[in-house]
Design an enzyme around this catalytic site. Structure first.
Site, PDB file in Angstrom:
ATOM      1  N   ASP A  67      38.557  80.187 115.610  1.00 62.64           N
ATOM      2  CA  ASP A  67      39.797  79.573 116.090  1.00 62.64           C
ATOM      3  C   ASP A  67      40.362  78.647 115.022  1.00 62.64           C
ATOM      4  O   ASP A  67      39.614  77.997 114.286  1.00 62.64           O
ATOM      5  CB  ASP A  67      39.500  78.784 117.367  1.00 62.64           C
ATOM      6  CG  ASP A  67      40.756  78.445 118.152  1.00 62.64           C
ATOM      7  OD1 ASP A  67      41.837  78.961 117.814  1.00 62.64           O
ATOM      8  OD2 ASP A  67      40.657  77.650 119.115  1.00 62.64           O
ATOM      9  N   ASN A  94      44.745  88.566 123.788  1.00 60.80           N
ATOM     10  CA  ASN A  94      45.552  88.344 122.589  1.00 60.80           C
ATOM     11  C   ASN A  94      46.775  89.261 122.500  1.00 60.80           C
ATOM     12  O   ASN A  94      47.672  89.030 121.678  1.00 60.80           O
ATOM     13  CB  ASN A  94      44.714  88.512 121.328  1.00 60.80           C
ATOM     14  CG  ASN A  94      43.791  87.344 121.052  1.00 60.80           C
ATOM     15  OD1 ASN A  94      42.779  87.476 120.368  1.00 60.80           O
ATOM     16  ND2 ASN A  94      44.117  86.172 121.587  1.00 60.80           N
TER      17      ASN A  94
END
Length: 241
Positions: free
Chosen positions: A21, A69
């Site tokens: 991330d 996503n």
């Protein structure tokens, strides 16, 4: 004179999983487009894969693209898929040379045909390697994986292959897509966020969780080594005392 006693070696994780991330924040801090952060994230994957091998990690699982996503802007998803193609083409020879096996979990077959062919070709080409396992989670969601295992076992019961009473934790774990992998020992999330984001929820039941401030593009072998040191200092009780 008493003989000095060597300290016991610190425990080392067999299976490390990383939620990668911070690519976007890395790029934003440098006033660069998000794709620049993703490109640096790919470089971090290269570094950490080699570092995990040097640290004798048996399994390294990286959360590359979640099933959620797809909600990102279309051009960003397109760029991410392009980077995945580049990684597979550029790194495959090195993975083979370094004796690394590649595995992909998640519904990767929903990706474009050329990407599926690249993935499956890379898996086959590294399948005879005997070294560490690099697992890439693509179009992956832990809840979907658990639901698929439940459907599989329900079908087996309906077909008379097993009885309901035969479904226990071990049989359920074996029905997961990642059922042959060891449980996650150490789960790392970069960028300071503190959540699991639907990643390996079953496999991480007793994982040690480590949330680090480092943005993924800055993650390297030293960062991984420090994380493993922290793991070695933890006392894992697995529900006991």
């Amino acid at each position: 004179m008493a003989t000095a006693v060597e300290p016991a070696p610190a425990a080392r994780p067999r299976h490390v999983a990383i939620i990668m991330d911070g690519n976007g924040r890395w790029a934003k801090a440098r006033r660069l487009p998000r794709i620049a952060g993703h490109k640096q994230g790919v470089e971090a994957v290269r570094r950490v894969t080699r570092a995990a091998r040097d640290q004798q990690i048996e399994v390294l699982t990286l959360y590359a693209f979640s099933s959620e996503n797809w909600r990102r802007p279309e051009d960003e998803v397109h760029d991410l898929m392009g980077l995945l193609r580049h990684f597979l083409r550029a790194e495959l020879d090195d993975l083979v040379a370094e004796n690394v096996r590649l595995r992909v979990i998640g519904d990767y077959q929903a990706l474009s045909n050329d990407l599926v062919a690249l993935i499956e070709g890379a898996i086959v080409r590294t399948s005879t390697n005997t070294g560490p396992l690099l697992v890439i989670a693509l179009n992956y969601g832990a809840q979907a994986e658990i639901a698929a295992a439940a459907r599989h076992l329900a079908g087996a019961v309906q077909a008379g292959e097993i009885g309901v009473e035969h479904i226990d934790e071990q049989r359920f774990a074996a029905a997961l897509q990642s059922g042959d992998l060891p449980p996650v020992d150490l789960m790392i999330r970069t960028s300071g966020e503190q959540r699991l984001s639907n990643f390996l929820l079953w496999q991480a039941a007793y994982a040690e969780l480590l949330f680090v401030e480092t943005l993924w593009p800055d993650f390297d072998g030293d960062t991984l080594a420090r994380a493993i040191d922290v793991f070695g200092q933890r006392q894992r009780r697995f529900g006991g005392l």
